[in-house]
Design a protein around this motif. Structure first.
Motif, PDB file in Angstrom:
ATOM      1  N   ILE A   5       0.527  -0.971   0.173  1.00 31.54           N
ATOM      2  CA  ILE A   5      -0.198   0.160   0.400  1.00 31.54           C
ATOM      3  C   ILE A   5       0.806   1.180   0.029  1.00 31.54           C
ATOM      4  CG2 ILE A   5      -1.777   0.611   1.300  1.00 31.54           C
ATOM      5  CD1 ILE A   5      -2.962  -1.590   2.163  1.00 31.54           C
ATOM      6  N   GLY A   6       1.803   1.246   0.954  1.00 35.52           N
ATOM      7  CA  GLY A   6       2.816   2.705   0.978  1.00 35.52           C
ATOM      8  C   GLY A   6       3.380   2.808  -0.663  1.00 35.52           C
ATOM      9  N   GLY A   7       4.066   1.688  -0.842  1.00 37.95           N
ATOM     10  CA  GLY A   7       4.932   1.840  -1.823  1.00 37.95           C
ATOM     11  C   GLY A   7       3.775   2.229  -3.520  1.00 37.95           C
ATOM     12  N   ALA A   8       3.297   1.945  -3.574  1.00 35.73           N
ATOM     13  CA  ALA A   8       1.761   2.059  -4.421  1.00 35.73           C
ATOM     14  C   ALA A   8       1.921   3.584  -3.916  1.00 35.73           C
ATOM     15  CB  ALA A   8       0.301   1.596  -4.224  1.00 35.73           C
ATOM     16  N   LEU A   9       1.219   4.264  -2.600  1.00 37.50           N
ATOM     17  CA  LEU A   9       1.452   5.849  -2.562  1.00 37.50           C
ATOM     18  C   LEU A   9       2.053   6.486  -3.234  1.00 37.50           C
ATOM     19  CD1 LEU A   9      -1.760   5.265   0.286  1.00 37.50           C
ATOM     20  CD2 LEU A   9      -1.885   5.657  -2.022  1.00 37.50           C
TER      21      LEU A   9
ATOM     22  N   ALA B 172       2.330   0.810   5.949  1.00 39.02           N
ATOM     23  CA  ALA B 172       1.865   2.142   4.531  1.00 39.02           C
ATOM     24  C   ALA B 172       2.249   3.902   5.243  1.00 39.02           C
ATOM     25  CB  ALA B 172       0.246   1.402   4.530  1.00 39.02           C
ATOM     26  N   PRO B 173       1.681   3.718   6.447  1.00 39.28           N
ATOM     27  CA  PRO B 173       1.590   5.341   6.629  1.00 39.28           C
ATOM     28  C   PRO B 173       3.102   5.950   6.767  1.00 39.28           C
ATOM     29  CG  PRO B 173       0.989   4.715   8.481  1.00 39.28           C
ATOM     30  CD  PRO B 173       0.476   3.733   7.416  1.00 39.28           C
ATOM     31  N   ALA B 174       4.253   5.471   7.022  1.00 41.23           N
ATOM     32  CA  ALA B 174       5.198   5.326   6.963  1.00 41.23           C
ATOM     33  C   ALA B 174       5.833   5.514   5.525  1.00 41.23           C
ATOM     34  CB  ALA B 174       5.893   5.319   7.754  1.00 41.23           C
ATOM     35  N   LEU B 175       6.104   4.667   4.526  1.00 45.29           N
ATOM     36  CA  LEU B 175       6.310   4.851   3.337  1.00 45.29           C
ATOM     37  C   LEU B 175       5.485   6.483   2.417  1.00 45.29           C
ATOM     38  CD1 LEU B 175       5.910   1.159   1.930  1.00 45.29           C
ATOM     39  CD2 LEU B 175       8.365   2.889   2.555  1.00 45.29           C
ATOM     40  N   LEU B 176       4.178   6.299   2.788  1.00 43.51           N
ATOM     41  CA  LEU B 176       3.940   7.475   2.006  1.00 43.51           C
ATOM     42  C   LEU B 176       4.542   8.854   2.383  1.00 43.51           C
ATOM     43  CD1 LEU B 176       1.407   9.472   0.231  1.00 43.51           C
ATOM     44  CD2 LEU B 176      -0.284   8.411   2.391  1.00 43.51           C
ATOM     45  N   HIS B 177       4.576   9.150   4.018  1.00 39.49           N
ATOM     46  CA  HIS B 177       5.656  10.298   4.480  1.00 39.49           C
ATOM     47  C   HIS B 177       6.582  10.020   4.358  1.00 39.49           C
ATOM     48  CE1 HIS B 177       4.735  12.665   9.244  1.00 39.49           C
ATOM     49  NE2 HIS B 177       5.197  13.425   7.981  1.00 39.49           N
TER      50      HIS B 177
ATOM     51  N   SER C  21       4.492   6.099  -5.091  1.00 36.04           N
ATOM     52  CA  SER C  21       4.944   6.632  -6.626  1.00 36.04           C
ATOM     53  C   SER C  21       3.317   7.042  -7.323  1.00 36.04           C
ATOM     54  CB  SER C  21       4.081   5.168  -7.432  1.00 36.04           C
ATOM     55  OG  SER C  21       5.235   4.112  -6.731  1.00 36.04           O
ATOM     56  N   ALA C  22       2.441   7.062  -6.594  1.00 37.81           N
ATOM     57  CA  ALA C  22       1.249   7.837  -6.923  1.00 37.81           C
ATOM     58  C   ALA C  22       2.195   9.589  -6.211  1.00 37.81           C
ATOM     59  CB  ALA C  22       0.668   7.281  -6.267  1.00 37.81           C
ATOM     60  N   VAL C  23       2.328  10.111  -5.496  1.00 33.74           N
ATOM     61  CA  VAL C  23       3.302  11.192  -4.969  1.00 33.74           C
ATOM     62  C   VAL C  23       4.184  11.308  -5.927  1.00 33.74           C
ATOM     63  CG1 VAL C  23       3.769  12.165  -2.634  1.00 33.74           C
ATOM     64  CG2 VAL C  23       2.535  10.683  -2.214  1.00 33.74           C
ATOM     65  N   ALA C  24       5.353  10.678  -6.329  1.00 36.14           N
ATOM     66  CA  ALA C  24       5.583  11.069  -6.819  1.00 36.14           C
ATOM     67  C   ALA C  24       5.514  11.587  -8.396  1.00 36.14           C
ATOM     68  CB  ALA C  24       6.944  10.105  -7.541  1.00 36.14           C
ATOM     69  N   ALA C  25       4.479  11.026  -9.156  1.00 31.28           N
ATOM     70  CA  ALA C  25       3.697  11.305 -10.172  1.00 31.28           C
ATOM     71  C   ALA C  25       2.771  12.944  -9.981  1.00 31.28           C
ATOM     72  CB  ALA C  25       2.459  10.529 -10.388  1.00 31.28           C
ATOM     73  N   VAL C  26       2.613  12.885  -9.006  1.00 28.88           N
ATOM     74  CA  VAL C  26       2.340  14.297  -8.730  1.00 28.88           C
ATOM     75  C   VAL C  26       2.794  15.287  -8.397  1.00 28.88           C
ATOM     76  CG1 VAL C  26       0.489  15.653  -7.253  1.00 28.88           C
ATOM     77  CG2 VAL C  26      -0.157  13.810  -7.532  1.00 28.88           C
ATOM     78  N   TYR C  27       4.141  15.245  -7.880  1.00 26.69           N
ATOM     79  CA  TYR C  27       4.942  16.099  -7.824  1.00 26.69           C
ATOM     80  C   TYR C  27       5.520  16.402  -8.869  1.00 26.69           C
ATOM     81  CZ  TYR C  27       5.222  16.173  -2.514  1.00 26.69           C
ATOM     82  OH  TYR C  27       5.218  16.181  -1.368  1.00 26.69           O
ATOM     83  N   GLY C  28       5.800  15.043 -10.190  1.00 25.05           N
ATOM     84  CA  GLY C  28       6.180  15.952 -11.327  1.00 25.05           C
ATOM     85  C   GLY C  28       5.397  16.523 -11.894  1.00 25.05           C
ATOM     86  N   ALA C  29       3.994  15.852 -12.150  1.00 21.91           N
ATOM     87  CA  ALA C  29       3.034  16.969 -12.953  1.00 21.91           C
ATOM     88  C   ALA C  29       2.864  18.419 -12.274  1.00 21.91           C
ATOM     89  CB  ALA C  29       2.151  16.560 -12.681  1.00 21.91           C
ATOM     90  N   GLY C  30       2.904  18.482 -10.931  1.00 24.36           N
ATOM     91  CA  GLY C  30       3.121  19.951 -10.557  1.00 24.36           C
ATOM     92  C   GLY C  30       4.278  21.297 -10.979  1.00 24.36           C
ATOM     93  N   ILE C  31       5.609  20.372 -11.099  1.00 23.06           N
ATOM     94  CA  ILE C  31       6.552  21.095 -11.705  1.00 23.06           C
ATOM     95  C   ILE C  31       6.727  20.954 -12.791  1.00 23.06           C
ATOM     96  CG2 ILE C  31       8.316  20.809  -9.357  1.00 23.06           C
ATOM     97  CD1 ILE C  31       9.561  18.935 -11.468  1.00 23.06           C
ATOM     98  N   ALA C  32       5.759  20.999 -13.396  1.00 24.12           N
ATOM     99  CA  ALA C  32       5.779  20.514 -14.740  1.00 24.12           C
ATOM    100  C   ALA C  32       4.975  21.427 -15.472  1.00 24.12           C
ATOM    101  CB  ALA C  32       5.599  19.269 -15.666  1.00 24.12           C
ATOM    102  N   ILE C  33       3.607  21.761 -14.884  1.00 23.00           N
ATOM    103  CA  ILE C  33       3.164  22.948 -15.241  1.00 23.00           C
ATOM    104  C   ILE C  33       3.107  24.491 -14.199  1.00 23.00           C
ATOM    105  CG2 ILE C  33       0.482  23.499 -14.340  1.00 23.00           C
ATOM    106  CD1 ILE C  33       0.029  20.251 -14.294  1.00 23.00           C
ATOM    107  N   PRO C  34       3.193  25.088 -15.571  1.00 27.10           N
ATOM    108  CA  PRO C  34       3.405  26.581 -15.219  1.00 27.10           C
ATOM    109  C   PRO C  34       3.012  27.326 -14.095  1.00 27.10           C
ATOM    110  CG  PRO C  34       3.737  26.709 -17.071  1.00 27.10           C
ATOM    111  CD  PRO C  34       3.316  24.626 -16.853  1.00 27.10           C
ATOM    112  N   ALA C  35       1.761  26.294 -14.363  1.00 28.23           N
ATOM    113  CA  ALA C  35       0.707  27.492 -12.859  1.00 28.23           C
ATOM    114  C   ALA C  35       0.731  26.725 -11.728  1.00 28.23           C
ATOM    115  CB  ALA C  35      -1.294  27.339 -14.043  1.00 28.23           C
TER     116      ALA C  35
END
Length: 287
Positions: A84-88, A249-254, A90-104
């Motif tokens: 569970i933690g590993g999947a979450l 699970a929460p530790a990996l997400l954290h 990975s999702a955090v990394a994807a959100v961060y990647g999208a966040g710095i790619a979008i100028p807004a």
């Protein structure tokens, strides 16, 4: 901890009367967390891994002495928690990647605390200060020991509510630093529109409609209140992850949320300052 993999379910019996001994143990756990919070955020931030390791040991000793099992403390369901933690994460990394790619949204990821660090210090924060100095103590302290102590005396639902509320209050001091280190988030909390202008008719930076600049103390207060509310809610989410996958699970997400924040803050392309806007200097002593 049942089974070779520790997958046995968690059973937290709720006792009858809340004894004086249980109250003392709970108060002792809170006192340890308060002391560690002040040391880590104000007195000796660079020693946070040592402080947190000692505080974590003290909390576990209190909990075990009070009769709590390792399973009750959240050290169970390891394989499920890692999945569970590993999947979450990975999702955090994807959100961060999208966040710095979008100028807004890019500027919300540019944290001066990360940008002011050397490469070596940034790696220290991401690989040592965050996992040991922050996540270890917070997960064992709030989702492990406090949650188990509260659940044993008052039941699982009050344990989630109280431990999450205390987790939110734990972030008052870090939020005060964040208000200075991340001007974009500070401006958003003060009423500034994400595109750069202020909401309403006020000037940039959250000032009022009469053209006067916003009170810095009010801006900091808004950031602190918002951070406490957000982290309190995050604490409740982490408690649910603990129920499903133990502390892993929460530790990996954290870890992913905090450590990757340092990495992506440095990867976010710099943006030119708008007319009339000044760069905010980094804190003299980054936490």
């Amino acid at each position: 901890m049942g089974g070779a993999d520790g997958e046995a379910g968690e059973r937290t019996p709720v006792g009858g009367a809340v004894t004086a001994g249980r109250r003392v143990t709970l108060a002792g756990a809170v006192a340890v967390l308060v002391a560690a919070n002040v040391l880590n955020n104000r007195l000796a931030p660079r020693l946070a891994p040592l402080t947190s390791a000692v505080a974590t040991g003290a909390l576990l000793a209190l909990a075990r002495r009070s009769g709590l099992s390792w399973s009750e403390l959240g050290f169970h369901r390891r394989s499920r928690g890692l999945r569970i933690g590993g999947a979450l994460a990975s999702a955090v990394a994807a959100v961060y990647g999208a966040g710095i790619a979008i100028p807004a949204t890019r500027r919300f990821f540019r944290d001066e605390r990360a940008l002011s660090l050397s490469t070596a210090r940034a790696f220290e924060e991401a690989l040592l200060q965050v996992p040991i100095g922050t996540v270890l103590l917070e997960e064992v302290g709030f989702r492990g020991v406090l949650h188990a102590l509260l659940a044993r005396s008052y039941g699982p639902r009050p344990a989630v509510v109280v431990s999450s509320a205390l987790f939110g209050l734990w972030h008052v001091l870090p939020a005060m630093d964040m208000a200075t280190a991340n001007p974009a988030l500070s401006g958003l909390a003060s009423g500034e529109a994400p595109g750069g202008g202020a909401s309403g008719d006020g000037p940039r930076g959250g000032g009022g409609g009469d053209g006067r600049p916003a009170d810095p103390r009010l801006e900091v207060s808004r950031v602190v209140v918002g951070s406490v509310a957000a982290t309190g809610l995050a604490g409740a989410v982490f408690c649910e992850l603990r129920r499903r996958g133990g502390l892993a699970a929460p530790a990996l997400l954290h870890v992913a949320t905090n450590s990757l924040g340092y990495l992506f803050a440095r990867l976010a392309p710099a943006e030119p300052f708008r007319q009339g806007e000044r760069p905010v200097p980094a804190p003299e002593h980054p936490a």
